[in-house]
Design an enzyme around this catalytic site. Structure first.
Site, PDB file in Angstrom:
ATOM      1  NE  ARG A  71       9.506  13.876  -8.303  1.00  0.00           N
ATOM      2  CZ  ARG A  71       8.678  14.155  -9.314  1.00  0.00           C
ATOM      3  NH1 ARG A  71       7.656  13.511  -9.683  1.00  0.00           N
ATOM      4  NH2 ARG A  71       8.559  15.403  -9.931  1.00  0.00           N
ATOM      5  CE1 TYR A 124      10.498  -2.092  11.921  1.00  0.00           C
ATOM      6  CE2 TYR A 124       9.221  -0.264  10.923  1.00  0.00           C
ATOM      7  CZ  TYR A 124      10.541  -1.013  11.421  1.00  0.00           C
ATOM      8  OH  TYR A 124      11.660   0.099  11.472  1.00  0.00           O
ATOM      9  CG  ASP A 196       6.340  -6.642   6.578  1.00  0.00           C
ATOM     10  OD1 ASP A 196       7.489  -6.911   6.167  1.00  0.00           O
ATOM     11  OD2 ASP A 196       6.517  -5.400   7.245  1.00  0.00           O
ATOM     12  CE  LYS A 221      15.012  -3.062   8.878  1.00  0.00           C
ATOM     13  NZ  LYS A 221      13.484  -3.435   9.255  1.00  0.00           N
TER      14      LYS A 221
HETATM   15  C1  LIG Z   1      12.412  -2.477   8.966  1.00  0.00           C
HETATM   16  C2  LIG Z   1      11.100  -3.087   8.872  1.00  0.00           C
HETATM   17  C3  LIG Z   1      10.332  -2.111   8.292  1.00  0.00           C
HETATM   18  C4  LIG Z   1      10.568  -0.774   7.730  1.00  0.00           C
HETATM   19  O1  LIG Z   1      11.538  -0.547   6.889  1.00  0.00           O
HETATM   20  P1  LIG Z   1      12.225   0.734   6.816  1.00  0.00           P
HETATM   21  O2  LIG Z   1      13.364   0.185   5.686  1.00  0.00           O
HETATM   22  O3  LIG Z   1      13.105   0.785   8.134  1.00  0.00           O
HETATM   23  O4  LIG Z   1      11.613   1.707   6.692  1.00  0.00           O
HETATM   24  C5  LIG Z   1       9.024  -2.627   7.888  1.00  0.00           C
HETATM   25  N1  LIG Z   1       8.598  -4.093   8.186  1.00  0.00           N
HETATM   26  C6  LIG Z   1       9.455  -4.904   8.972  1.00  0.00           C
HETATM   27  C7  LIG Z   1       9.094  -6.165   9.193  1.00  0.00           C
HETATM   28  C8  LIG Z   1      10.822  -4.267   9.057  1.00  0.00           C
HETATM   29  O5  LIG Z   1      11.815  -5.120  10.022  1.00  0.00           O
END
Ligand SMILES: *Cc1c(COP(=O)(O)O)cnc(C)c1O
Length: 435
Positions: A71, A124, A196, A221
């Site tokens: 963890r 997002y 982000d 992604k």
């Molecule tokens: C998918 C996504 C997230 C969240 O990520 P998860 O791995 O699904 O929790 C945050 N920001 C963007 C731009 C995303 O495309």
């Protein structure tokens, strides 16, 4: 500077590898080998998965062990974190089980009750939900502001603002934010800036080089890239922030798993190659869509018609060329009914709630990714109910275009049918969701 923003003294010491590296290798080499190619005789070339919760210790109170409990840290997770940090010329990243776990850790690390965060208005959907339905209950307030206009971000800042959180390009409108301009507002006010960078990845954009304090990733992604493992990451060059992120991660139990760290690391090895190819394909398809009479509007930063084309050329230039990522969006003539019919008609493209994977994926933002964002707020952010998002995959672009052609034809046929035309959005959306 960042220490002023953390509310308790970080109690964690950092691994010895956290000094900011000076990269001499290119991004593709670092993605493949990490910061330093390993040269241990007999070692596996593919790396290893240390699938263990705990690690043996020599004696009670004996020498500190590199890893005690997974963890807190794990050797496979370490490998990923070193590589992810190195590709951004940063110390090892801090990774999480999902992108939203990374965002949660970021917010809990730098905000407490009474604090305020300024959020870009086209971020997002999950981040919006986190702010509105989770952080708000903890007494952390927020204001949405259009990050395309730095003056509006500045106007949204209050004496309690501790963090500005933006996303570029915005999902799904692809609207760009000038990170440097926002950093220029945040720095003198001692406000942290988090970006982000999930859509472009460090292959195209390096927020930390442009003045951001923290880069945020859903590694789910493009970075993992094969649709096999969820994950999230935070990178920063500030040692105090890094320690705070690790402390919050340990305290809330949000670390990445060894198997998913391994899969993400494997994805990272081909990330530069894939991101450039996704971008090339997306450019071809965006240009084709723009000439299609069934399409009302195409959003892609690589198009001449893109309102911020100049910023895109400046912000997305890399040593190996200018790339704008694999995601585009477009609006069909015929609005919502046409969009929903189109989404049901694709055969090669997949209808799913995902971007950045090897295959082409279509999504209906209003009912899928942004369903939890209030309709008014969606529209204000340019997410019309008829908008379709396309994450362009690595198929031959001609085959994707052939699929889009037949799906556009099906959409056109469908909107000429009164039965489809009169369907309310929710009922039709359910049909799409049920598919
Ligand atoms: C998918 C996504 C997230 C969240 O990520 P998860 O791995 O699904 O929790 C945050 N920001 C963007 C731009 C995303 O495309």
């Amino acid at each position: 500077m960042a220490l002023a923003h953390t509310h308790s003294t970080p109690s964690e010491t950092l691994p010895a590898t956290t000094s900011t590296p000076t990269p001499t290798l290119g991004a593709a080499t670092i993605a493949l080998h990490g910061l330093q190619p390993k040269r241990v005789t007999g070692e596996s070339l593919a790396g290893s998965i240390v699938q263990s919760t705990s690690f043996r210790q020599s004696s009670v109170g004996g020498d500190p062990v590199p890893h005690a409990y997974s963890r807190c840290s794990n050797p496979t997770v370490d490998d990923l974190e070193v590589a992810l940090g190195a590709i951004e010329n940063a110390p090892p990243a801090v990774t999480f089980g999902t992108g939203l776990a990374a965002e949660t850790a970021l917010f809990l690390s730098v905000l407490r009750a009474g604090d305020h965060v300024v959020l870009g208005d086209c971020i997002y959907g999950g981040t919006v939900r986190l702010a509105q339905q989770v952080l708000a209950n903890l007494g952390i307030t927020h204001t949405f502001a259009p990050s395309t206009d730095p003056e509006k971000i500045q106007a949204a800042i209050t004496p309690r603002t501790k963090l500005v959180f933006i996303e570029t390009p915005a999902n799904p409108t692809l609207v760009l934010t000038d990170i440097q301009a926002i950093a220029d507002i945040c720095k003198p006010r001692n406000i942290l800036l988090a970006v982000d960078n999930t859509f472009l990845t460090p292959v195209i954009l390096r927020p930390l080089d442009l003045g951001a304090d923290i880069a945020v990733y859903s590694t789910t992604k493009h970075i993992e890239g094969h649709g096999a493992a969820l994950g999230g990451a935070l990178t920063t060059r500030d040692p105090a922030l890094l320690a705070r992120f690790r402390f919050i991660r340990k305290s809330t139990g949000a670390i990445q798993s060894p198997l998913n760290a391994y899969l993400t690391l494997r994805g990272l090895r081909t990330l530069p190659l894939r991101v450039r190819e996704h971008s090339r394909h997306a450019q071809v398809i965006a240009e084709w869509l723009e000439t299609n009479p069934a399409v009302a509007r195409v959003n892609y930063p690589g198009l001449e018609s893109f309102p911020q084309a100049a910023l895109a050329r400046r912000a997305h230039a890399t040593a190996s060329g200018t790339f704008h990522g694999g995601v585009l969006s477009f609006e069909l003539l015929g609005g919502v009914p046409a969009a929903l019919a189109f989404l049901s008609a694709v055969r090669l493209c997949t209808l799913a709630e995902h971007v950045g994977s090897i295959e082409s994926i279509v999504t209906h933002s209003a009912t899928m990714t942004h369903a939890d964002v209030p309709a008014e707020q969606r529209r204000a952010a340019g997410i019309s109910d008829g908008l379709v998002r396309l994450s362009v995959g690595l198929e031959d672009p001609a085959d994707v275009i052939a699929d889009l052609t037949q799906a556009l034809a099906a959409a056109h046929a469908a909107v000429n049918t009164p039965a489809v035309e009169t369907k309310p959005l929710t009922a039709a959306a359910q049909l799409v969701a049920a598919k």
